[in-house]
Design an enzyme around this catalytic site. Structure first.
Site, PDB file in Angstrom:
ATOM      1  N   HIS A  89       4.302  34.338  47.495  1.00  0.00           N
ATOM      2  CA  HIS A  89       4.378  34.282  48.850  1.00  0.00           C
ATOM      3  C   HIS A  89       3.787  35.902  49.352  1.00  0.00           C
ATOM      4  O   HIS A  89       3.793  36.316  48.930  1.00  0.00           O
ATOM      5  CB  HIS A  89       6.401  35.222  49.532  1.00  0.00           C
ATOM      6  CG  HIS A  89       7.517  34.158  49.233  1.00  0.00           C
ATOM      7  ND1 HIS A  89       7.548  32.912  50.278  1.00  0.00           N
ATOM      8  CD2 HIS A  89       8.015  33.288  48.268  1.00  0.00           C
ATOM      9  CE1 HIS A  89       8.175  32.082  49.518  1.00  0.00           C
ATOM     10  NE2 HIS A  89       8.745  31.821  48.772  1.00  0.00           N
TER      11      HIS A  89
ATOM     12  N   ASN B 286       9.144  21.592  47.175  1.00  0.00           N
ATOM     13  CA  ASN B 286      10.170  22.165  48.116  1.00  0.00           C
ATOM     14  C   ASN B 286       8.183  22.400  49.467  1.00  0.00           C
ATOM     15  O   ASN B 286       8.061  23.845  49.508  1.00  0.00           O
ATOM     16  CB  ASN B 286      10.763  23.110  47.927  1.00  0.00           C
ATOM     17  CG  ASN B 286      10.286  24.640  47.310  1.00  0.00           C
ATOM     18  OD1 ASN B 286       9.305  24.584  46.174  1.00  0.00           O
ATOM     19  ND2 ASN B 286      10.751  25.641  47.704  1.00  0.00           N
TER      20      ASN B 286
ATOM     21  N   ASP C 138       9.709  29.915  37.570  1.00  0.00           N
ATOM     22  CA  ASP C 138      10.255  30.228  39.101  1.00  0.00           C
ATOM     23  C   ASP C 138       9.149  30.892  40.102  1.00  0.00           C
ATOM     24  O   ASP C 138       9.492  31.370  40.892  1.00  0.00           O
ATOM     25  CB  ASP C 138      11.207  30.545  39.825  1.00  0.00           C
ATOM     26  CG  ASP C 138      12.278  30.138  40.696  1.00  0.00           C
ATOM     27  OD1 ASP C 138      11.325  28.957  41.423  1.00  0.00           O
ATOM     28  OD2 ASP C 138      12.631  30.209  41.268  1.00  0.00           O
TER      29      ASP C 138
ATOM     30  N   PHE D  63       3.658  25.781  42.755  1.00  0.00           N
ATOM     31  CA  PHE D  63       2.065  26.263  42.778  1.00  0.00           C
ATOM     32  C   PHE D  63       1.552  26.112  44.740  1.00  0.00           C
ATOM     33  O   PHE D  63       0.691  26.761  45.256  1.00  0.00           O
ATOM     34  CB  PHE D  63       1.451  24.777  42.434  1.00  0.00           C
ATOM     35  CG  PHE D  63       1.676  25.377  41.747  1.00  0.00           C
ATOM     36  CD1 PHE D  63       1.181  26.249  40.552  1.00  0.00           C
ATOM     37  CD2 PHE D  63       0.640  23.814  40.125  1.00  0.00           C
ATOM     38  CE1 PHE D  63       0.588  26.398  39.254  1.00  0.00           C
ATOM     39  CE2 PHE D  63       0.928  23.274  39.209  1.00  0.00           C
ATOM     40  CZ  PHE D  63       0.405  25.145  38.268  1.00  0.00           C
ATOM     41  N   ARG D  64       2.914  25.675  45.663  1.00  0.00           N
ATOM     42  CA  ARG D  64       2.550  25.284  47.133  1.00  0.00           C
ATOM     43  C   ARG D  64       1.085  23.939  46.961  1.00  0.00           C
ATOM     44  O   ARG D  64       1.171  23.437  46.365  1.00  0.00           O
ATOM     45  CB  ARG D  64       2.366  26.843  47.202  1.00  0.00           C
ATOM     46  CG  ARG D  64       2.729  28.209  47.552  1.00  0.00           C
ATOM     47  CD  ARG D  64       4.231  27.875  47.400  1.00  0.00           C
ATOM     48  NE  ARG D  64       5.214  29.197  48.146  1.00  0.00           N
ATOM     49  CZ  ARG D  64       6.393  29.050  47.214  1.00  0.00           C
ATOM     50  NH1 ARG D  64       7.379  27.803  47.853  1.00  0.00           N
ATOM     51  NH2 ARG D  64       7.320  29.776  47.396  1.00  0.00           N
TER      52      ARG D  64
ATOM     53  N   HIS E 172      16.725  27.880  36.703  1.00  0.00           N
ATOM     54  CA  HIS E 172      17.103  29.750  37.125  1.00  0.00           C
ATOM     55  C   HIS E 172      18.150  30.070  37.330  1.00  0.00           C
ATOM     56  O   HIS E 172      18.248  30.465  37.909  1.00  0.00           O
ATOM     57  CB  HIS E 172      16.177  30.007  37.776  1.00  0.00           C
ATOM     58  CG  HIS E 172      16.535  29.150  39.350  1.00  0.00           C
ATOM     59  ND1 HIS E 172      17.670  28.891  39.776  1.00  0.00           N
ATOM     60  CD2 HIS E 172      15.741  28.513  40.196  1.00  0.00           C
ATOM     61  CE1 HIS E 172      17.522  27.865  41.032  1.00  0.00           C
ATOM     62  NE2 HIS E 172      16.179  27.916  41.337  1.00  0.00           N
TER      63      HIS E 172
ATOM     64  N   ALA F  61      11.946  34.359  49.902  1.00  0.00           N
ATOM     65  CA  ALA F  61      12.834  34.941  48.249  1.00  0.00           C
ATOM     66  C   ALA F  61      11.539  34.739  47.030  1.00  0.00           C
ATOM     67  O   ALA F  61      11.504  33.584  47.650  1.00  0.00           O
ATOM     68  CB  ALA F  61      13.708  34.485  48.100  1.00  0.00           C
TER      69      ALA F  61
ATOM     70  N   LEU G 299      15.659  33.854  44.735  1.00  0.00           N
ATOM     71  CA  LEU G 299      17.417  33.547  44.869  1.00  0.00           C
ATOM     72  C   LEU G 299      17.316  31.758  43.626  1.00  0.00           C
ATOM     73  O   LEU G 299      15.770  31.444  43.177  1.00  0.00           O
ATOM     74  CB  LEU G 299      17.323  31.882  46.522  1.00  0.00           C
ATOM     75  CG  LEU G 299      17.215  33.164  47.862  1.00  0.00           C
ATOM     76  CD1 LEU G 299      17.047  32.339  48.710  1.00  0.00           C
ATOM     77  CD2 LEU G 299      18.503  34.315  47.286  1.00  0.00           C
TER      78      LEU G 299
ATOM     79  N   HIS H 178      18.988  23.595  41.576  1.00  0.00           N
ATOM     80  CA  HIS H 178      18.981  24.557  42.391  1.00  0.00           C
ATOM     81  C   HIS H 178      20.774  24.942  42.666  1.00  0.00           C
ATOM     82  O   HIS H 178      20.829  24.327  44.043  1.00  0.00           O
ATOM     83  CB  HIS H 178      18.682  24.845  43.977  1.00  0.00           C
ATOM     84  CG  HIS H 178      18.450  25.928  44.405  1.00  0.00           C
ATOM     85  ND1 HIS H 178      17.856  27.268  44.099  1.00  0.00           N
ATOM     86  CD2 HIS H 178      19.549  26.798  44.725  1.00  0.00           C
ATOM     87  CE1 HIS H 178      17.562  27.742  44.520  1.00  0.00           C
ATOM     88  NE2 HIS H 178      19.181  28.319  44.668  1.00  0.00           N
TER      89      HIS H 178
HETATM   90  O1  DOR Z   1      13.003  32.510  44.865  1.00  0.00           O
HETATM   91  C1  DOR Z   1      12.911  31.483  44.975  1.00  0.00           C
HETATM   92  N1  DOR Z   1      11.658  31.199  45.608  1.00  0.00           N
HETATM   93  N2  DOR Z   1      14.124  30.780  44.684  1.00  0.00           N
HETATM   94  C2  DOR Z   1      13.831  29.407  44.924  1.00  0.00           C
HETATM   95  O2  DOR Z   1      14.374  28.697  44.491  1.00  0.00           O
HETATM   96  C3  DOR Z   1      12.587  28.412  45.747  1.00  0.00           C
HETATM   97  C4  DOR Z   1      11.583  29.548  45.880  1.00  0.00           C
HETATM   98  C5  DOR Z   1      10.312  29.498  46.556  1.00  0.00           C
HETATM   99  O3  DOR Z   1      10.026  28.265  46.404  1.00  0.00           O
HETATM  100  O4  DOR Z   1       9.654  30.118  46.901  1.00  0.00           O
HETATM  101 ZN    ZN Z   2      12.037  26.911  42.140  1.00  0.00          ZN
END
Ligand code: DOR
Ligand code: ZN
Length: 343
Positions: free
Chosen positions: A250, A41, A246, A16-17, A173, A262, A218, A135
């Site tokens: 971005h 993260n 996932d 979600f950020r 994933h 990614a 990723l 992961h």
């Molecule tokens: O593609 C991805 N984006 N893989 C991840 O493991 C993290 C994620 C992200 O936080 O943007």
């Molecule tokens: Zn993820």
């Protein structure tokens, strides 16, 4: 089939950020999912119960009026963590902790170096019933990026699963036939999430005819034989595989860059795209298990009680959306036609 009604699904892996962007990401997921496992993260990462509870409240504040959407919170594992952090997390209602090998992906620099050092923490998670979300990619620079998932299985995952037989592990994933096979062969305490992009695409969709930065995520897309194995895994109806988008936003400028980020922002189309995949596989009867039952059962949470209906109807994913910051973002599958629509 022209119409399908399933129990309201959950998304067992998304990003979600934080901050303003929650006003975009949370409604996008709450439109069709009842719950979601929220990845930790952030910068700084969600490393303790207090941070998780504060983050949960910010997410709840962004849930649209009338929606019952519930975020399920996770901790970001680091080498500084202690078993007491796990006890506190459990008390706060955190359901899982995420293992990122340091440097494996977005915002993971502060994550785990030396997975063996985490064993006391894994032991406490096993005791407390917190799930371990992984992961599964090694990060050693000499390992080819397309081999990193398979090497992780052999170097780390087999040992974790053997050493902690009652720890519930979600291999997140997954992207390879090796991973699907590993999960199938493992005990009932090992399961996996699968994203829409890894079911729909392979590395040609990333690299043929020019680099497609919006298909870059990723673990990276693999060759079509692996894509085929993932499709077979979901079509099998095995309860070890469940929905995890996932979805990872971005901004456009961060994806269309000399060093592109990614992540695929799929929240606005994911459920419809999964439905399309199951339809292509002639396995629509397996969609509800994958989307609505297997994850809840594995997490030991109640199944949802509402329903979602999808109809076979073409629609186009928008070319671009505008984030609350004013920045454009290109959603996954932008400009392309999806053949199922939420009624
Ligand atoms: O593609 C991805 N984006 N893989 C991840 O493991 C993290 C994620 C992200 O936080 O943007
Ligand atoms: Zn993820």
């Amino acid at each position: 089939m022209q119409k399908i009604t399933i129990t309201t699904p959950d998304d067992w892996h998304l990003h979600f950020r934080d901050g303003d962007i929650l006003n975009e990401t949370v409604p996008a997921t709450a439109r069709c999912f009842a719950r979601a496992i929220v990845m930790p993260n952030l910068v700084p990462a969600v490393t303790n119960a207090k941070l998780a509870l504060a983050y949960k409240q910010r997410i709840l504040d962004a849930v649209p009026e009338g929606s019952q959407f519930q975020p399920l919170m996770t901790l970001f594992l680091t080498n500084d963590m202690t078993p007491q952090d796990i006890v506190d997390a459990k008390t706060a209602g955190v359901v899982a902790a995420k293992l990122y090998p340091a440097g494996a992906t977005t915002n993971s620099a502060a994550a785990v170096k030396g997975i063996e050092a985490m064993h006391p923490v894994f032991a406490e998670m096993e005791k407390q019933g917190l799930l371990l979300l992984i992961h599964g990619e090694v990060t050693e620079s000499h390992i080819d990026i397309f081999d990193r998932e398979k090497v992780f299985i052999d170097q780390y995952l087999r040992k974790i699963v053997a050493d902690f037989p009652t720890l519930k592990v979600v291999f997140e994933h997954i992207t390879t036939s090796d991973a699907a096979q590993f999960v199938k062969e493992s005990s009932e305490n090992v399961a996996a999430t699968i994203t829409p992009q890894h079911l729909m695409l392979n590395r040609n969709d990333l690299l043929v005819g020019g680099v497609k930065p919006h298909n870059y995520c990723l673990p990276v897309l693999k060759r079509s034989t692996h894509q085929q194995a993932l499709r077979e895994a979901v079509a099998s109806g095995s309860s070890k595989f469940f929905l995890g988008t996932d979805s990872a936003p971005h901004a456009k400028h961060a994806k269309e860059s000399a060093c592109g980020c990614a992540g695929c922002y799929s929240a606005w189309s994911a459920l419809e795209l999964y439905t399309q995949v199951f339809d292509e596989l002639d396995a629509l009867d397996k969609l509800e298990g994958f989307a609505s039952f297997h994850g809840a059962d594995f997490y030991g949470l109640p199944r949802n009680t509402g329903t979602v209906t999808l109809e076979k109807q073409d629609w186009q994913v928008p070319e671009s959306l505008t984030l609350p910051s004013g920045d454009p973002i290109v959603p996954f599958y932008a400009g392309q036609t999806v053949s199922w629509k939420i009624a």
